[in-house]
Design an enzyme around this catalytic site. Structure first.
Site, PDB file in Angstrom:
ATOM      1  N   SER A  17     -16.554  10.221  12.415  1.00 13.46           N
ATOM      2  CA  SER A  17     -16.501   9.632  13.765  1.00 13.46           C
ATOM      3  C   SER A  17     -15.060   9.390  14.223  1.00 13.46           C
ATOM      4  O   SER A  17     -14.772   9.470  15.419  1.00 13.46           O
ATOM      5  CB  SER A  17     -17.335   8.347  13.830  1.00 13.46           C
ATOM      6  OG  SER A  17     -16.735   7.305  13.108  1.00 13.46           O
ATOM      7  N   ARG A  65      -7.719  16.688 -11.058  1.00 12.05           N
ATOM      8  CA  ARG A  65      -7.315  16.137  -9.759  1.00 12.05           C
ATOM      9  C   ARG A  65      -6.007  16.743  -9.247  1.00 12.05           C
ATOM     10  O   ARG A  65      -5.884  17.100  -8.076  1.00 12.05           O
ATOM     11  CB  ARG A  65      -7.178  14.614  -9.868  1.00 12.05           C
ATOM     12  CG  ARG A  65      -6.813  13.945  -8.558  1.00 12.05           C
ATOM     13  CD  ARG A  65      -6.616  12.471  -8.748  1.00 12.05           C
ATOM     14  NE  ARG A  65      -7.858  11.792  -9.097  1.00 12.05           N
ATOM     15  CZ  ARG A  65      -8.717  11.316  -8.189  1.00 12.05           C
ATOM     16  NH1 ARG A  65      -8.471  11.459  -6.913  1.00 12.05           N
ATOM     17  NH2 ARG A  65      -9.813  10.702  -8.562  1.00 12.05           N
ATOM     18  N   MET A  90     -12.193  10.205   1.315  1.00  7.74           N
ATOM     19  CA  MET A  90     -12.502   9.181   0.326  1.00  7.74           C
ATOM     20  C   MET A  90     -12.045   9.541  -1.089  1.00  7.74           C
ATOM     21  O   MET A  90     -12.729   9.239  -2.068  1.00  7.74           O
ATOM     22  CB  MET A  90     -14.013   8.888   0.341  1.00  7.74           C
ATOM     23  CG  MET A  90     -14.524   8.413   1.689  1.00  7.74           C
ATOM     24  SD  MET A  90     -13.616   7.000   2.354  1.00  7.74           S
ATOM     25  CE  MET A  90     -14.311   5.710   1.335  1.00  7.74           C
ATOM     26  N   LEU A  93      -5.187  10.471  -3.275  1.00 12.56           N
ATOM     27  CA  LEU A  93      -4.348  11.675  -3.296  1.00 12.56           C
ATOM     28  C   LEU A  93      -3.239  11.528  -4.332  1.00 12.56           C
ATOM     29  O   LEU A  93      -2.704  10.436  -4.535  1.00 12.56           O
ATOM     30  CB  LEU A  93      -3.742  11.894  -1.909  1.00 12.56           C
ATOM     31  CG  LEU A  93      -4.754  12.305  -0.836  1.00 12.56           C
ATOM     32  CD1 LEU A  93      -4.189  12.090   0.560  1.00 12.56           C
ATOM     33  CD2 LEU A  93      -5.170  13.765  -1.024  1.00 12.56           C
ATOM     34  N   ASN A 107      -3.148   7.608   7.795  1.00 13.37           N
ATOM     35  CA  ASN A 107      -4.460   7.187   7.302  1.00 13.37           C
ATOM     36  C   ASN A 107      -4.967   6.033   8.157  1.00 13.37           C
ATOM     37  O   ASN A 107      -4.170   5.295   8.739  1.00 13.37           O
ATOM     38  CB  ASN A 107      -4.332   6.706   5.848  1.00 13.37           C
ATOM     39  CG  ASN A 107      -5.669   6.310   5.248  1.00 13.37           C
ATOM     40  OD1 ASN A 107      -6.691   6.974   5.474  1.00 13.37           O
ATOM     41  ND2 ASN A 107      -5.688   5.215   4.498  1.00 13.37           N
ATOM     42  N   HIS A 109      -7.395   2.611   7.724  1.00 18.75           N
ATOM     43  CA  HIS A 109      -8.042   1.783   6.707  1.00 18.75           C
ATOM     44  C   HIS A 109      -8.785   0.643   7.403  1.00 18.75           C
ATOM     45  O   HIS A 109      -8.221  -0.004   8.294  1.00 18.75           O
ATOM     46  CB  HIS A 109      -6.989   1.228   5.735  1.00 18.75           C
ATOM     47  CG  HIS A 109      -7.615   0.443   4.628  1.00 18.75           C
ATOM     48  ND1 HIS A 109      -8.270   1.044   3.579  1.00 18.75           N
ATOM     49  CD2 HIS A 109      -7.727  -0.892   4.427  1.00 18.75           C
ATOM     50  CE1 HIS A 109      -8.755   0.108   2.777  1.00 18.75           C
ATOM     51  NE2 HIS A 109      -8.430  -1.078   3.263  1.00 18.75           N
ATOM     52  N   LEU A 144      -1.552   2.911  -2.897  1.00 18.84           N
ATOM     53  CA  LEU A 144      -2.818   3.019  -2.158  1.00 18.84           C
ATOM     54  C   LEU A 144      -2.897   2.028  -0.996  1.00 18.84           C
ATOM     55  O   LEU A 144      -2.678   0.830  -1.182  1.00 18.84           O
ATOM     56  CB  LEU A 144      -3.985   2.778  -3.129  1.00 18.84           C
ATOM     57  CG  LEU A 144      -5.381   2.930  -2.522  1.00 18.84           C
ATOM     58  CD1 LEU A 144      -5.661   4.379  -2.145  1.00 18.84           C
ATOM     59  CD2 LEU A 144      -6.434   2.401  -3.475  1.00 18.84           C
ATOM     60  N   ASP A 145      -3.225   2.541   0.185  1.00 24.36           N
ATOM     61  CA  ASP A 145      -3.426   1.704   1.381  1.00 24.36           C
ATOM     62  C   ASP A 145      -2.242   0.785   1.646  1.00 24.36           C
ATOM     63  O   ASP A 145      -2.406  -0.415   1.920  1.00 24.36           O
ATOM     64  CB  ASP A 145      -4.722   0.866   1.249  1.00 24.36           C
ATOM     65  CG  ASP A 145      -5.951   1.765   1.141  1.00 24.36           C
ATOM     66  OD1 ASP A 145      -5.936   2.859   1.720  1.00 24.36           O
ATOM     67  OD2 ASP A 145      -6.923   1.360   0.479  1.00 24.36           O
ATOM     68  N   GLU A 174     -11.390   1.161  15.382  1.00 25.73           N
ATOM     69  CA  GLU A 174     -10.792   2.336  14.732  1.00 25.73           C
ATOM     70  C   GLU A 174     -10.724   3.485  15.730  1.00 25.73           C
ATOM     71  O   GLU A 174      -9.722   4.205  15.822  1.00 25.73           O
ATOM     72  CB  GLU A 174     -11.614   2.760  13.509  1.00 25.73           C
ATOM     73  CG  GLU A 174     -11.605   1.750  12.379  1.00 25.73           C
ATOM     74  CD  GLU A 174     -12.339   2.260  11.147  1.00 25.73           C
ATOM     75  OE1 GLU A 174     -12.260   3.460  10.838  1.00 25.73           O
ATOM     76  OE2 GLU A 174     -13.009   1.442  10.484  1.00 25.73           O
TER      77      GLU A 174
END
Ligand code: GRF
Length: 213
Positions: A17, A65, A90, A93, A107, A109, A144-145, A174
């Site tokens: 979305s 990975r 999801m 990386l 990104n 979040h 991360l984030d 968002e």
């Protein structure tokens, strides 16, 4: 600002979305490919419906990975992106992947970072009893984030909220801030300065948006 539309590659894992909100916002961009680690991602169907190349790179077929991320990065590079947009991608990386797309990797979040990095953000926000929650668009760094923040939107937490009702209120925001952040990037207005992102030609800084709802 470039004389041509900014080339964007979108990475996603699910319904897409946020991708849709970006694609439908009339931005000076061209989404040149959508790549998913999940072949059944709804976002791929939407891309196909718009004639955008939709590529599934199933991570389950590539257990290593690092090796998977090299394949993924090579696929993305083939489309010569100016910007790579993570829209509900999801998977964590690898550092090598992030280095390859440094400064052109965004990104979204679903929390007001640095609060609640990681998963289950709405549930955790309710558990902590916060009164304000929201979402953040940021540049991606190896932590991360946790990259330089471009824009955030806040929503009130209501007494009768469930993770689902809160998620829906945040998702609406968002869909508002991700297109905005992509627009600013495309217009060359994002200036990084010591871990902060400033918006060129915006002395009052619009990059905190509150819904007041
Ligand atoms: C969004 O809540 C996004 O913030 C999170 O995953 C969800 C993706 O939703 N990272 P969609 O696929 O864009 O609908």
């Amino acid at each position: 600002m470039l004389a041509r539309p900014v080339r964007v590659v979108v990475l996603l894992s699910g319904r897409g979305s946020n991708f849709r909100a970006i694609a439908e916002a009339g931005l000076p961009i061209e989404v040149v490919a959508v790549v998913s680690n999940r072949p059944d991602a709804g976002g791929l169907d939407y891309a196909r419906s718009r004639g955008i190349p939709a590529i599934a790179l199933d991570h389950k077929a590539h257990p290593d990975r690092e090796a998977y991320d090299v394949l993924l990065a090579d696929e993305i590079e083939r489309h010569r992106p100016d910007l790579v947009v993570l829209a509900g991608y999801m998977r964590i990386l690898s550092t090598a992947f992030i280095a390859r797309f440094e400064d052109r990797l965004l990104n979204i979040h679903p929390s007001l970072l640095p609060s609640f990095p990681g998963l289950r953000t709405h549930e955790r926000a309710l558990d902590e009893g916060v009164k304000v929650h929201g979402c953040t668009v940021h540049f991606v760094t190896p932590q991360l984030d946790h990259g330089p923040i471009v824009v955030q939107a806040a929503v009130p937490v209501r007494a009768d909220d469930t993770p689902q009702t809160l998620a829906a209120r945040v998702l609406e925001q968002e869909h508002r801030i991700y297109p905005l952040a992509v627009r600013w990037f495309a217009e060359g207005r994002l200036v990084k300065n010591h871990g902060r992102v400033n918006l060129k030609d915006d002395p009052a800084s619009q990059s905190v948006l509150s819904t007041g709802a």
